[in-house]
Design a protein around this motif. Structure first.
Motif: not given
Length: 429
Positions: A12-18, A23-25, A40-43, A94-107
């Protein structure tokens, strides 16, 4: 998970960091450092230390549990203020994620597969299994008794070599008990998987249908899957099933009858969504109120009828009915979680403030739109955690998907009942 992937082990601690780094990236807006989205993201990430404190407190002992609940209440208090102020935030760039739509869907799909595999394999180093070791309070949680009884999470006991001839008449033998436990465990895991799929699908649909941007819906659903809470308390059905019902109630807000059925069903199962009724009635006041009330009453009636059918006598039926509608003395409830460490008398003014908040949402804001319905619904379910008698603060799924959708939502001032809710009869041109 080790049964599927060889030597796979993620503490669990490892996944907390990952998860925090991912989320930040993916979502942090580095070019707009002081944006509300970043706050909001930091909170959201700040919930993680509270859950880790609970996890280590339950495994190692000490005063970590009390500190964990205090931490969760502090972060929850911030988000409660944030949600109540959300209706006045008119500018929604509108603040879109830093990842493309296809990459975000795969994730998102990859995370969903791993989380559902966690539900199936049930590793015993996850937080939810440590929480299952906590002694259940003497007084059960309010809600639908059959739901809480059947889906109570437990691993099936190993069968023993016991002769069936020693079993008393009317009692199940050891192999039969083991088989029944296996069926219940498999049903619980299946329902948990389907409920998570419903939450993710509902968030994507809301983004596509009501935010007019499917990329936003996928981003919100992926963030929900990335949170530490979702990864660690995945199999708890009483957490995720109400979340799925509430998400799809928002998705079906244009059809008051369906929304009423879903809100009534969620309220009948766990009681606390019943406090959403003043807010939703205020939203449908100008159009759709009767249909919404009929839908909520219909689903509640079905649950009451099923209780009457399953109860052996009138006394048992009345006891389960009172439990379903939360009819009990707040001072007499057996407390666990935050309130077991503090004087229960302080819980009464918190409950009074909560009731006042829910009542005020029927008339404030006067002009309610979809954004108001979304943020205030999340606020009510979040505020319920502060007086929840049994492990209040841990039932984050009740508001987490709605909170994330609030963070991502565009300006929805035009989505009011008079223009968005479908009329009962369509007039012919």
């Amino acid at each position: 998970m080790q049964e599927i992937l060889f030597e796979y082990d993620l503490k669990p601690t490892t996944w907390a960091y990952v998860s925090a780094l991912m989320m930040i990236g993916i979502y942090f807006k580095f070019r707009r450092f002081w944006s509300v989205r970043n706050l909001d993201l930091v909170a959201l990430i700040a919930f993680t230390p509270g859950l880790l404190l609970l996890y280590h407190g339950l495994t190692d002992g000490g005063d970590w549990i009390r500190m964990g609940y205090v931490w969760l209440f502090a972060v929850g208090g911030f988000f409660l203020v944030r949600l109540l102020l959300d209706p006045v935030m008119v500018r929604r760039p509108l603040l879109e994620p830093n990842l493309s739509a296809s990459g975000l869907t795969f994730t998102g799909l990859t995370l969903l597969v791993f989380l559902m595999a966690n539900v199936i394999t049930s590793p015993k180093d996850r937080v939810e299994f440590e929480l299952a070791k906590v002694e259940s309070p003497a007084s059960p949680s309010p809600g639908y008794a059959l739901f809480h009884t059947f889906f109570e999470f437990s691993n099936p006991p190993a069968p023993t070599k016991q002769s069936t001839s020693s079993t008393a008449p009317g009692e199940l033998s050891q192999p039969e008990l083991h088989r029944e436990a296996l069926i219940r465990s498999a049903t619980t895991r299946t329902v948990a998987i389907l409920a998570h799929l419903a939450v993710v699908a509902g968030m994507v649909w809301i983004g596509y249908r009501h935010f007019d941007n499917i990329h936003t819906g996928v981003a919100a659903a992926t963030l929900y899957l990335l949170t530490f809470y979702t990864s660690q308390l995945t199999s708890l059905v009483d957490h995720v099933v109400p979340a799925a019902l509430l998400v799809w109630a928002i998705a079906a807000y244009r059809r008051p009858m369906i929304a009423g059925v879903l809100i009534g069903l969620a309220g009948g199962l766990i009681y606390y969504p019943l406090f959403l009724l003043p807010l939703w009635c205020g939203f449908y006041w100008r159009r759709g109120l009767a249909r919404f009330i009929i839908g909520a009453a219909l689903s509640l009636s079905v649950l009451v009828a099923s209780l009457a059918f399953a109860s052996p006598d009138t006394a048992a039926f009345m006891a389960q009915l009172k439990l379903m509608i939360g009819w009990r003395n707040p001072q007499g409830a057996e407390l666990s979680g935050f309130w077991q460490y503090y004087d229960r008398a302080y819980r009464i003014p918190v409950l009074a403030a909560f009731v006042a908040l829910c009542g005020s949402l029927a008339v404030w804001p006067a002009q309610k739109n979809l954004g108001t319905l979304l943020s205030c619904s999340a606020a009510v379910m979040l505020a319920a955690q502060f007086w929840h008698a049994n492990q209040g603060g841990l039932f984050m799924a009740w508001y987490l998907p709605l909170l994330i959708l609030t963070i991502f939502r565009p300006n929805l001032e035009d989505r009011v009942a008079m223009s968005a809710v479908l009329p009962l009869w369509r007039r012919k041109a």
